[in-house]
Design a protein around this motif. Structure first.
Motif, PDB file in Angstrom:
ATOM      1  N   ARG A   1     -60.447  -9.282 -37.229  1.00 27.46           N
ATOM      2  CA  ARG A   1     -61.739  -9.766 -37.215  1.00 27.46           C
ATOM      3  C   ARG A   1     -61.540 -11.290 -36.658  1.00 27.46           C
ATOM      4  O   ARG A   1     -60.738 -12.145 -37.427  1.00 27.46           O
ATOM      5  CB  ARG A   1     -62.375  -9.721 -38.707  1.00 27.46           C
ATOM      6  CG  ARG A   1     -63.668 -10.631 -38.730  1.00 27.46           C
ATOM      7  CD  ARG A   1     -64.094 -10.592 -40.130  1.00 27.46           C
ATOM      8  NE  ARG A   1     -65.501 -11.178 -40.280  1.00 27.46           N
ATOM      9  CZ  ARG A   1     -65.473 -12.345 -40.683  1.00 27.46           C
ATOM     10  NH1 ARG A   1     -64.569 -13.177 -40.494  1.00 27.46           N
ATOM     11  NH2 ARG A   1     -66.824 -12.869 -40.747  1.00 27.46           N
ATOM     12  N   GLU A   2     -62.274 -11.521 -35.664  1.00 27.23           N
ATOM     13  CA  GLU A   2     -62.290 -13.139 -35.104  1.00 27.23           C
ATOM     14  C   GLU A   2     -63.170 -13.827 -36.238  1.00 27.23           C
ATOM     15  O   GLU A   2     -64.097 -13.198 -36.756  1.00 27.23           O
ATOM     16  CB  GLU A   2     -63.057 -13.090 -33.939  1.00 27.23           C
ATOM     17  CG  GLU A   2     -62.327 -12.197 -32.756  1.00 27.23           C
ATOM     18  CD  GLU A   2     -61.055 -12.840 -32.171  1.00 27.23           C
ATOM     19  OE1 GLU A   2     -60.792 -14.067 -32.405  1.00 27.23           O
ATOM     20  OE2 GLU A   2     -60.225 -12.033 -31.564  1.00 27.23           O
ATOM     21  N   LEU A  21     -55.566  -6.596 -40.822  1.00 27.85           N
ATOM     22  CA  LEU A  21     -55.611  -5.593 -41.938  1.00 27.85           C
ATOM     23  C   LEU A  21     -55.222  -4.296 -41.334  1.00 27.85           C
ATOM     24  O   LEU A  21     -55.545  -3.886 -40.297  1.00 27.85           O
ATOM     25  CB  LEU A  21     -56.842  -5.549 -42.913  1.00 27.85           C
ATOM     26  CG  LEU A  21     -58.101  -5.079 -42.430  1.00 27.85           C
ATOM     27  CD1 LEU A  21     -58.218  -3.433 -42.585  1.00 27.85           C
ATOM     28  CD2 LEU A  21     -59.151  -5.595 -43.405  1.00 27.85           C
ATOM     29  N   ASN A  22     -54.739  -3.275 -42.247  1.00 25.19           N
ATOM     30  CA  ASN A  22     -54.555  -1.960 -41.921  1.00 25.19           C
ATOM     31  C   ASN A  22     -54.899  -1.092 -42.890  1.00 25.19           C
ATOM     32  O   ASN A  22     -54.994  -1.327 -44.280  1.00 25.19           O
ATOM     33  CB  ASN A  22     -53.102  -1.373 -41.554  1.00 25.19           C
ATOM     34  CG  ASN A  22     -51.937  -1.529 -42.614  1.00 25.19           C
ATOM     35  OD1 ASN A  22     -51.962  -2.758 -42.867  1.00 25.19           O
ATOM     36  ND2 ASN A  22     -51.566  -0.353 -42.855  1.00 25.19           N
ATOM     37  N   ALA A  54     -62.537   3.192 -46.668  1.00 23.44           N
ATOM     38  CA  ALA A  54     -62.781   1.668 -46.681  1.00 23.44           C
ATOM     39  C   ALA A  54     -62.715   1.108 -45.158  1.00 23.44           C
ATOM     40  O   ALA A  54     -63.291  -0.275 -45.088  1.00 23.44           O
ATOM     41  CB  ALA A  54     -61.130   1.091 -47.342  1.00 23.44           C
ATOM     42  N   ARG A  55     -62.622   1.840 -44.357  1.00 21.47           N
ATOM     43  CA  ARG A  55     -62.725   1.454 -42.813  1.00 21.47           C
ATOM     44  C   ARG A  55     -64.146   1.004 -42.554  1.00 21.47           C
ATOM     45  O   ARG A  55     -64.251   0.001 -41.709  1.00 21.47           O
ATOM     46  CB  ARG A  55     -62.157   2.576 -41.911  1.00 21.47           C
ATOM     47  CG  ARG A  55     -62.313   1.971 -40.355  1.00 21.47           C
ATOM     48  CD  ARG A  55     -61.704   3.392 -39.644  1.00 21.47           C
ATOM     49  NE  ARG A  55     -62.178   2.976 -38.007  1.00 21.47           N
ATOM     50  CZ  ARG A  55     -61.349   3.506 -37.131  1.00 21.47           C
ATOM     51  NH1 ARG A  55     -60.791   4.595 -37.298  1.00 21.47           N
ATOM     52  NH2 ARG A  55     -61.875   3.122 -35.847  1.00 21.47           N
ATOM     53  N   PHE A  66     -64.823  -6.258 -38.639  1.00 15.14           N
ATOM     54  CA  PHE A  66     -63.510  -5.728 -38.022  1.00 15.14           C
ATOM     55  C   PHE A  66     -63.634  -4.810 -37.040  1.00 15.14           C
ATOM     56  O   PHE A  66     -64.594  -4.032 -36.948  1.00 15.14           O
ATOM     57  CB  PHE A  66     -62.738  -5.440 -39.306  1.00 15.14           C
ATOM     58  CG  PHE A  66     -62.090  -6.416 -40.118  1.00 15.14           C
ATOM     59  CD1 PHE A  66     -60.947  -6.813 -40.167  1.00 15.14           C
ATOM     60  CD2 PHE A  66     -63.052  -6.723 -41.201  1.00 15.14           C
ATOM     61  CE1 PHE A  66     -60.657  -7.977 -40.850  1.00 15.14           C
ATOM     62  CE2 PHE A  66     -62.557  -7.755 -42.188  1.00 15.14           C
ATOM     63  CZ  PHE A  66     -61.142  -8.293 -42.070  1.00 15.14           C
ATOM     64  N   ALA A  67     -62.869  -4.951 -36.042  1.00 13.49           N
ATOM     65  CA  ALA A  67     -62.747  -3.897 -34.930  1.00 13.49           C
ATOM     66  C   ALA A  67     -61.204  -3.398 -34.870  1.00 13.49           C
ATOM     67  O   ALA A  67     -60.321  -3.983 -35.325  1.00 13.49           O
ATOM     68  CB  ALA A  67     -62.971  -4.533 -33.589  1.00 13.49           C
ATOM     69  N   VAL A  68     -61.228  -2.246 -34.269  1.00 15.31           N
ATOM     70  CA  VAL A  68     -60.005  -1.724 -34.077  1.00 15.31           C
ATOM     71  C   VAL A  68     -59.047  -2.355 -33.247  1.00 15.31           C
ATOM     72  O   VAL A  68     -59.559  -2.707 -32.181  1.00 15.31           O
ATOM     73  CB  VAL A  68     -59.875  -0.139 -33.846  1.00 15.31           C
ATOM     74  CG1 VAL A  68     -58.606   0.443 -33.352  1.00 15.31           C
ATOM     75  CG2 VAL A  68     -60.592   0.693 -34.907  1.00 15.31           C
ATOM     76  N   GLU A  69     -57.740  -2.727 -33.640  1.00 17.77           N
ATOM     77  CA  GLU A  69     -56.818  -3.237 -32.432  1.00 17.77           C
ATOM     78  C   GLU A  69     -55.954  -2.332 -31.808  1.00 17.77           C
ATOM     79  O   GLU A  69     -55.646  -2.232 -30.896  1.00 17.77           O
ATOM     80  CB  GLU A  69     -56.161  -4.507 -33.351  1.00 17.77           C
ATOM     81  CG  GLU A  69     -55.393  -5.272 -32.554  1.00 17.77           C
ATOM     82  CD  GLU A  69     -54.778  -6.467 -33.072  1.00 17.77           C
ATOM     83  OE1 GLU A  69     -54.522  -7.647 -32.660  1.00 17.77           O
ATOM     84  OE2 GLU A  69     -54.453  -6.457 -34.418  1.00 17.77           O
TER      85      GLU A  69
END
Length: 155
Positions: free
Chosen positions: A143-144, A112-113, A120-121, A129-132
């Motif tokens: 998110r794996e 997602l972005n 919302a982050r 979720f982690a920053v890509e």
């Protein structure tokens, strides 16, 4: 938490979703100097895929939406909007948890972005979720499968 339900979206929902998007994104887009009243609605209308979208209803009334669009290597979580007066009371977290449980069962990566500085982050990070990557406007998160955050631990 208010009584809520989720139902499949239809093409008839596009205007309500576009309006909600404009309301929800306005503060962040204005802060980033990118708010355009027509563009914010047009971008939603151009990308709306009812077959991958669900409508959130509270008390039988439209309250939000979320999309989970399959892509080549992942599902994209998109258009996740909840009416401002309903934010912060657990509905968004419950909807997200349900979608992520489905992706975990299927072994699917989720991307997602969010806009830079969006509150919302924090919700997404609590759910694993982690920053890509990021740029001056967007933060791209991934998110794996099975990577539950603290808000998504079994009861």
């Amino acid at each position: 938490m208010a009584d809520w339900e989720i139902r499949p979206a239809s093409t008839a929902d596009v205007d309500a979703v576009a309006e909600l998007r404009a309301v929800v994104l306005r503060p962040d887009l204005e802060r980033l100097g990118r708010y355009d009243e027509q563009r914010v609605r047009r971008r939603l209308r151009d990308a709306f895929l009812p077959e991958h979208t669900w409508v959130i209803e509270v008390g039988g009334a439209f309250a939000g939406c979320v999309s989970l669009r399959p892509a080549e290597d992942a599902h994209w979580l998109e258009h996740f909007y909840l009416a401002p007066h309903l934010q912060g009371n657990g509905i968004g977290a419950a909807v997200l948890r349900g979608l992520l449980e489905r992706c975990d069962r299927d072994g699917v990566l989720v991307r997602l972005n969010v806009l830079q500085g969006s509150p919302a982050r924090r919700l997404y990070e609590r759910h694993g979720f982690a920053v890509e990557t990021e740029d001056p406007v967007d933060v791209y998160l991934v998110r794996e499968p099975g990577r539950a955050g603290s808000a998504n631990t079994p009861a």
